[in-house]
Design a protein around this motif. Structure first.
Motif, PDB file in Angstrom:
ATOM      1  N   ARG A  85       0.834  -1.209   0.000  1.00 43.48           N
ATOM      2  CA  ARG A  85       0.000   0.000   0.000  1.00 43.48           C
ATOM      3  C   ARG A  85       0.867   1.257   0.000  1.00 43.48           C
ATOM      4  N   ALA A  86       1.972   1.209   0.738  1.00 43.51           N
ATOM      5  CA  ALA A  86       2.875   2.358   0.748  1.00 43.51           C
ATOM      6  C   ALA A  86       3.562   2.521  -0.603  1.00 43.51           C
ATOM      7  N   VAL A  87       3.904   1.404  -1.231  1.00 43.87           N
ATOM      8  CA  VAL A  87       4.492   1.466  -2.578  1.00 43.87           C
ATOM      9  C   VAL A  87       3.493   2.077  -3.552  1.00 43.87           C
ATOM     10  N   ALA A  88       2.242   1.659  -3.461  1.00 41.28           N
ATOM     11  CA  ALA A  88       1.198   2.185  -4.345  1.00 41.28           C
ATOM     12  C   ALA A  88       0.989   3.673  -4.149  1.00 41.28           C
ATOM     13  N   ALA A  89       1.320   4.181  -2.953  1.00 43.91           N
ATOM     14  CA  ALA A  89       1.176   5.613  -2.667  1.00 43.91           C
ATOM     15  C   ALA A  89       2.377   6.418  -3.157  1.00 43.91           C
ATOM     16  N   GLY A  90       3.366   5.741  -3.761  1.00 46.35           N
ATOM     17  CA  GLY A  90       4.502   6.450  -4.340  1.00 46.35           C
ATOM     18  C   GLY A  90       5.695   6.597  -3.428  1.00 46.35           C
ATOM     19  N   CYS A  91       5.794   5.772  -2.403  1.00 45.98           N
ATOM     20  CA  CYS A  91       6.877   5.886  -1.428  1.00 45.98           C
ATOM     21  C   CYS A  91       8.043   4.959  -1.754  1.00 45.98           C
ATOM     22  N   TRP A  92       9.228   5.361  -1.283  1.00 47.72           N
ATOM     23  CA  TRP A  92      10.292   4.396  -1.096  1.00 47.72           C
ATOM     24  C   TRP A  92       9.912   3.598   0.136  1.00 47.72           C
ATOM     25  N   VAL A  93       9.899   2.299   0.033  1.00 46.95           N
ATOM     26  CA  VAL A  93       9.537   1.449   1.166  1.00 46.95           C
ATOM     27  C   VAL A  93      10.708   0.528   1.478  1.00 46.95           C
ATOM     28  N   ALA A 104      14.504 -12.678  -4.704  1.00 47.93           N
ATOM     29  CA  ALA A 104      15.578 -12.058  -5.484  1.00 47.93           C
ATOM     30  C   ALA A 104      15.081 -10.947  -6.408  1.00 47.93           C
ATOM     31  N   GLN A 105      13.765 -10.835  -6.589  1.00 51.36           N
ATOM     32  CA  GLN A 105      13.216  -9.773  -7.447  1.00 51.36           C
ATOM     33  C   GLN A 105      13.146  -8.430  -6.740  1.00 51.36           C
ATOM     34  N   VAL A 106      13.286  -8.425  -5.417  1.00 50.12           N
ATOM     35  CA  VAL A 106      13.224  -7.189  -4.648  1.00 50.12           C
ATOM     36  C   VAL A 106      14.646  -6.715  -4.362  1.00 50.12           C
ATOM     37  N   PRO A 107      15.007  -5.487  -4.730  1.00 50.58           N
ATOM     38  CA  PRO A 107      16.370  -5.012  -4.498  1.00 50.58           C
ATOM     39  C   PRO A 107      16.740  -5.052  -3.010  1.00 50.58           C
ATOM     40  N   MET A 108      17.924  -5.585  -2.741  1.00 49.39           N
ATOM     41  CA  MET A 108      18.461  -5.657  -1.383  1.00 49.39           C
ATOM     42  C   MET A 108      19.667  -4.730  -1.309  1.00 49.39           C
ATOM     43  N   LEU A 109      19.694  -3.848  -0.322  1.00 48.90           N
ATOM     44  CA  LEU A 109      20.730  -2.834  -0.258  1.00 48.90           C
ATOM     45  C   LEU A 109      21.485  -2.866   1.066  1.00 48.90           C
ATOM     46  N   ALA A 115      24.496   0.340  -2.257  1.00 44.60           N
ATOM     47  CA  ALA A 115      23.426   1.326  -2.382  1.00 44.60           C
ATOM     48  C   ALA A 115      23.772   2.425  -3.384  1.00 44.60           C
ATOM     49  N   ALA A 116      24.998   2.932  -3.344  1.00 45.57           N
ATOM     50  CA  ALA A 116      25.375   4.049  -4.225  1.00 45.57           C
ATOM     51  C   ALA A 116      25.274   3.674  -5.695  1.00 45.57           C
ATOM     52  N   SER A 117      25.579   2.426  -6.025  1.00 45.63           N
ATOM     53  CA  SER A 117      25.527   2.005  -7.425  1.00 45.63           C
ATOM     54  C   SER A 117      24.135   1.548  -7.836  1.00 45.63           C
ATOM     55  N   ALA A 118      23.362   1.010  -6.892  1.00 42.72           N
ATOM     56  CA  ALA A 118      22.059   0.434  -7.238  1.00 42.72           C
ATOM     57  C   ALA A 118      20.923   1.452  -7.232  1.00 42.72           C
ATOM     58  N   LEU A 119      20.914   2.373  -6.282  1.00 43.16           N
ATOM     59  CA  LEU A 119      19.777   3.278  -6.125  1.00 43.16           C
ATOM     60  C   LEU A 119      19.516   4.173  -7.330  1.00 43.16           C
ATOM     61  N   PRO A 120      20.553   4.756  -7.980  1.00 48.49           N
ATOM     62  CA  PRO A 120      20.263   5.671  -9.102  1.00 48.49           C
ATOM     63  C   PRO A 120      19.435   5.041 -10.216  1.00 48.49           C
ATOM     64  N   GLY A 121      19.489   3.748 -10.385  1.00 44.97           N
ATOM     65  CA  GLY A 121      18.746   3.108 -11.463  1.00 44.97           C
ATOM     66  C   GLY A 121      17.386   2.583 -11.064  1.00 44.97           C
ATOM     67  N   LEU A 122      16.968   2.864  -9.843  1.00 46.74           N
ATOM     68  CA  LEU A 122      15.707   2.326  -9.346  1.00 46.74           C
ATOM     69  C   LEU A 122      14.619   3.386  -9.299  1.00 46.74           C
ATOM     70  N   SER A 123      13.406   2.974  -9.582  1.00 48.94           N
ATOM     71  CA  SER A 123      12.243   3.830  -9.365  1.00 48.94           C
ATOM     72  C   SER A 123      11.753   3.612  -7.936  1.00 48.94           C
ATOM     73  N   ARG A 124      10.986   4.559  -7.434  1.00 48.39           N
ATOM     74  CA  ARG A 124      10.465   4.416  -6.075  1.00 48.39           C
ATOM     75  C   ARG A 124       9.689   3.117  -5.942  1.00 48.39           C
ATOM     76  N   GLY A 125       9.947   2.420  -4.874  1.00 46.61           N
ATOM     77  CA  GLY A 125       9.275   1.148  -4.674  1.00 46.61           C
ATOM     78  C   GLY A 125       9.832   0.437  -3.465  1.00 46.61           C
ATOM     79  N   LEU A 126       9.762  -0.865  -3.481  1.00 46.00           N
ATOM     80  CA  LEU A 126      10.129  -1.688  -2.338  1.00 46.00           C
ATOM     81  C   LEU A 126      11.611  -2.041  -2.354  1.00 46.00           C
ATOM     82  N   LEU A 127      12.249  -1.862  -1.187  1.00 46.39           N
ATOM     83  CA  LEU A 127      13.635  -2.254  -0.974  1.00 46.39           C
ATOM     84  C   LEU A 127      13.708  -3.139   0.262  1.00 46.39           C
ATOM     85  N   VAL A 128      14.699  -4.007   0.298  1.00 48.44           N
ATOM     86  CA  VAL A 128      14.897  -4.879   1.454  1.00 48.44           C
ATOM     87  C   VAL A 128      16.200  -4.508   2.152  1.00 48.44           C
TER      88      VAL A 128
END
Length: 328
Positions: A85-93, A104-109, A115-128
């Motif tokens: 629900r938080a992802v659907a609201a446009g948040c980084w979760v 493995a489909q959910v980015p783990m940081l 984090a520095a290399s992975a985050l720039p290529g990600l859209s707002r969504g779920l992180l582990v």
């Protein structure tokens, strides 16, 4: 976390949540707005953060569209229901539970690793935010890549807090009974935990490994380029309340002596080295790690026969360094 972001924390009364609140109270991390949430039956209390009394609001009434970042420090079932629900609201979760640890489909940081290399290529969504043991091990292995990491053998000595509050309470109860001459049973654990070592954490796998060992190896390979690097892990539960110790043995492509290895590790912002040939010249989970913001390293050794093999010991507060700081 982005500077001065609007932040919400779900699960502030959990052990991870308590450590997140403590870090925010110390003023190390800034935010433009802060809200605290718990499910209705646990909401209604207040917490002091940065000199302000803040009410714990009911999760069921949360308007996630107000926030840029939502951290879930909850049980997996709560995260499973509310994080989407938080992802659907446009948040980084950012989720700290077990819900997506093995997905493995959910980015783990890990903040100081990928984090520095992975985050720039990600859209707002779920992180582990990974298991605390992954964070602790990754902080050691990351600088070793520059020396050509060929293999790693890690033995983890994990405190009871890695298994949750109920495990802490169960060990305290066992300890009290034994000190009073009363018998104990395994209860929460497969065997007695107090004054004992349990060499398997989690379910046994068909290959003889444990769930904890498999999770550590899989997590390391998700946050680091280790697909072709042999990893061997033994996870042991020890009768300590907070903090984890790792005995790490590495095989490198380049020979690295003790001083060079210590210098390499000191360049990692999260690491402190305590490695002196004097009484107490080594770190422990209780005396250095508990309540501290650093990963401590000591007992650095170079193999007497093969100079490309090195060993070391690391300790960290599994809740504060392994989860809370990594999440923020």
């Amino acid at each position: 976390m982005a500077a001065s972001a609007a932040l919400a924390i779900v699960g502030v009364t959990s052990m991870v949540g308590e450590n997140l609140v403590a870090l925010l109270d110390e003023g190390t991390f800034s935010y433009s707005e802060l809200a605290l949430f718990e499910p209705t039956e646990e909401a209604g209390g207040r917490l002091m953060i940065g000199g302000d009394s803040r009410r714990i609001e009911a999760l069921e009434k949360a308007d996630f569209s107000r926030f840029a970042v939502v951290i879930f420090a909850t049980e997996a079932a709560v995260s499973a229901e509310w994080a989407p629900r938080a992802v659907a609201a446009g948040c980084w979760v950012i989720d700290t539970s077990e819900q997506w640890q093995d997905d493995a489909q959910v980015p783990m940081l890990v903040a100081d690793v990928n984090a520095a290399s992975a985050l720039p290529g990600l859209s707002r969504g779920l992180l582990v935010s990974p298991d605390s043991q992954v964070v602790q091990a990754a902080l050691i292995l990351q600088p070793m890549l520059a020396k050509g990491l060929r293999a790693a053998t890690i033995s983890t000595y994990q405190s009871l807090s890695t298994q949750g509050r109920s495990a802490l309470e169960a060990m305290a109860l066992q300890t009290g009974k034994l000190l009073n001459g009363l018998p104990v049973e395994g209860g929460t654990f497969e065997k007695q935990a107090a004054f004992n070592l349990l060499p398997r954490i989690g379910a046994a796998e068909e290959d003889g490994s444990s769930a904890a060992e498999q999770r550590l190896m899989a997590g390391l390979r998700r946050v680091m380029p280790l697909d072709t690097v042999p990893l061997s892990v033994t996870a042991v539960l020890v009768p300590v309340f907070y903090g984890s110790g790792h005995s790490v043995h590495l095989e490198l492509e380049q020979a690295v002596d003790r001083k060079a290895l210590a210098s390499l590790l000191r360049k990692v912002p999260a690491v402190k080295v305590l490695d002196k040939p004097v009484a107490g010249g080594f770190p422990t989970p209780v005396t250095e790690a508990a309540g501290d913001d650093h990963l401590w390293v000591g007992r650095i050794r170079q193999d007497a026969v093969d100079p490309k093999r090195v060993s070391l010991w690391s300790v960290a507060d599994n809740l504060r360094v392994g989860v809370a700081r990594n999440t923020l």
